[in-house]
Design a protein around this motif. Structure first.
Motif, short mmCIF file in Angstrom:
data_model
loop_
_atom_site.label_atom_id
_atom_site.label_comp_id
_atom_site.label_asym_id
_atom_site.label_seq_id
_atom_site.Cartn_x
_atom_site.Cartn_y
_atom_site.Cartn_z
N TYR A 169 -32.60 -29.18 8.93
CA TYR A 169 -33.93 -29.37 9.50
C TYR A 169 -34.65 -28.03 9.56
O TYR A 169 -34.05 -26.98 9.42
N GLU A 170 -35.96 -28.12 9.73
CA GLU A 170 -36.79 -26.93 9.76
C GLU A 170 -36.98 -26.46 11.18
O GLU A 170 -37.21 -27.24 12.09
N LEU A 171 -36.88 -25.15 11.37
CA LEU A 171 -37.13 -24.55 12.67
C LEU A 171 -38.04 -23.36 12.41
O LEU A 171 -37.59 -22.33 11.92
N ASP A 172 -39.31 -23.52 12.73
CA ASP A 172 -40.32 -22.51 12.38
C ASP A 172 -40.22 -22.22 10.89
O ASP A 172 -40.31 -23.13 10.08
N ALA A 173 -40.01 -20.96 10.52
CA ALA A 173 -39.97 -20.62 9.10
C ALA A 173 -38.56 -20.71 8.54
O ALA A 173 -38.32 -20.39 7.38
N LEU A 174 -37.62 -21.14 9.37
CA LEU A 174 -36.23 -21.18 8.93
C LEU A 174 -35.77 -22.60 8.66
O LEU A 174 -36.29 -23.56 9.22
N MET A 175 -34.76 -22.70 7.80
CA MET A 175 -34.03 -23.94 7.66
C MET A 175 -32.73 -23.77 8.42
O MET A 175 -32.12 -22.70 8.41
N VAL A 176 -32.32 -24.82 9.10
CA VAL A 176 -31.11 -24.74 9.90
C VAL A 176 -30.17 -25.87 9.52
O VAL A 176 -30.59 -27.01 9.31
N CYS A 177 -28.86 -25.55 9.41
CA CYS A 177 -27.85 -26.56 9.16
C CYS A 177 -27.09 -26.84 10.45
O CYS A 177 -26.50 -25.94 11.03
N PRO A 178 -27.13 -28.09 10.94
CA PRO A 178 -26.46 -28.40 12.21
C PRO A 178 -24.94 -28.47 12.07
O PRO A 178 -24.22 -28.45 13.06
N GLU A 179 -24.45 -28.54 10.84
CA GLU A 179 -23.01 -28.73 10.67
C GLU A 179 -22.25 -27.41 10.66
O GLU A 179 -21.18 -27.30 11.25
N CYS A 180 -22.78 -26.40 9.94
CA CYS A 180 -22.07 -25.12 9.91
C CYS A 180 -22.84 -24.01 10.61
O CYS A 180 -22.36 -22.91 10.76
N GLY A 181 -24.07 -24.32 11.05
CA GLY A 181 -24.84 -23.34 11.79
C GLY A 181 -25.57 -22.34 10.92
O GLY A 181 -26.20 -21.41 11.43
N HIS A 182 -25.50 -22.50 9.62
CA HIS A 182 -26.16 -21.57 8.71
C HIS A 182 -27.69 -21.67 8.87
O HIS A 182 -28.23 -22.76 9.02
N GLU A 183 -28.34 -20.50 8.86
CA GLU A 183 -29.80 -20.46 8.90
C GLU A 183 -30.30 -19.66 7.72
O GLU A 183 -29.72 -18.64 7.37
N TRP A 184 -31.33 -20.13 7.09
CA TRP A 184 -31.89 -19.39 5.98
C TRP A 184 -33.39 -19.63 5.91
O TRP A 184 -33.89 -20.58 6.50
N SER A 185 -34.06 -18.78 5.21
CA SER A 185 -35.51 -18.92 5.13
C SER A 185 -35.90 -19.56 3.82
O SER A 185 -35.24 -19.39 2.80
N VAL A 186 -36.95 -20.33 3.88
CA VAL A 186 -37.48 -20.94 2.66
C VAL A 186 -38.78 -20.24 2.32
O VAL A 186 -39.44 -19.69 3.19
N ALA A 187 -39.13 -20.28 1.06
CA ALA A 187 -40.39 -19.66 0.64
C ALA A 187 -41.53 -20.30 1.39
O ALA A 187 -41.57 -21.51 1.58
N ALA A 188 -42.45 -19.49 1.84
CA ALA A 188 -43.59 -19.99 2.58
C ALA A 188 -44.31 -21.05 1.77
O ALA A 188 -44.62 -20.85 0.60
N ALA A 189 -44.56 -22.18 2.39
CA ALA A 189 -45.22 -23.28 1.68
C ALA A 189 -46.61 -22.87 1.26
O ALA A 189 -47.31 -22.17 1.98
N GLY A 190 -47.00 -23.32 0.09
CA GLY A 190 -48.34 -23.02 -0.38
C GLY A 190 -48.41 -21.72 -1.14
O GLY A 190 -49.24 -21.55 -2.01
N GLU A 191 -47.50 -20.81 -0.85
CA GLU A 191 -47.48 -19.54 -1.53
C GLU A 191 -46.35 -19.54 -2.53
O GLU A 191 -45.24 -19.93 -2.21
N ASP A 192 -46.63 -19.09 -3.74
CA ASP A 192 -45.58 -18.98 -4.73
C ASP A 192 -44.85 -20.31 -4.87
O ASP A 192 -43.63 -20.37 -4.84
N ASP A 193 -45.62 -21.36 -4.96
CA ASP A 193 -45.04 -22.71 -5.08
C ASP A 193 -44.13 -22.80 -6.30
O ASP A 193 -44.47 -22.32 -7.36
#
Ligand SMILES: [Zn+2]
Length: 110
Positions: free
Chosen positions: A15-39
């Motif tokens: 799921y998305e948390l602000d600008a981050l993606m979060v995995c509830p199973e392993c706790g990994h967090e990572w950022s996704v490219a800002a939407a609309g920019e560099d699509d």
């Protein structure tokens, strides 16, 4: 819009948390490219495309201003992504240098 699976464990329950993606199973967090920019440019089925990819045309495409048609199934090598309405720049043997729309192609995976 579908969220990408976790790159660490492959879980689909991300799921998305602000600008981050979060995995509830392993706790990994990572950022996704800002939407609309560099699509990311995607093909008809959602594969991301990159310069140098090979794609096939998924429907007959009439070329504006000519009598040429790019036939369904035509293989197009070494595409180049460009900005604009026709977001794929490519050269098709017998046709020449043309612009294609990414929604009318499908990436060929090796
Ligand atoms: Zn995970």
């Amino acid at each position: 819009m579908q969220l990408p699976p976790c790159p660490e464990c492959g879980s689909a329950f991300t799921y998305e948390l602000d600008a981050l993606m979060v995995c509830p199973e392993c706790g990994h967090e990572w950022s996704v490219a800002a939407a609309g920019e560099d699509d990311v440019i995607r093909d008809a089925v959602g594969n991301p495309l990159a310069d140098g990819d090979t794609v096939t045309v998924i429907k007959d495409l009439k070329l504006g201003g000519t009598s040429s048609t790019v036939k369904v199934g035509t293989k197009v090598r070494n595409i180049r992504l460009v900005a604009g309405d026709h977001d794929i720049d490519c050269k098709i043997p017998g046709v020449g240098q043309i612009g294609l729309k990414s929604q009318f192609v499908k990436k060929v995976t090796k």
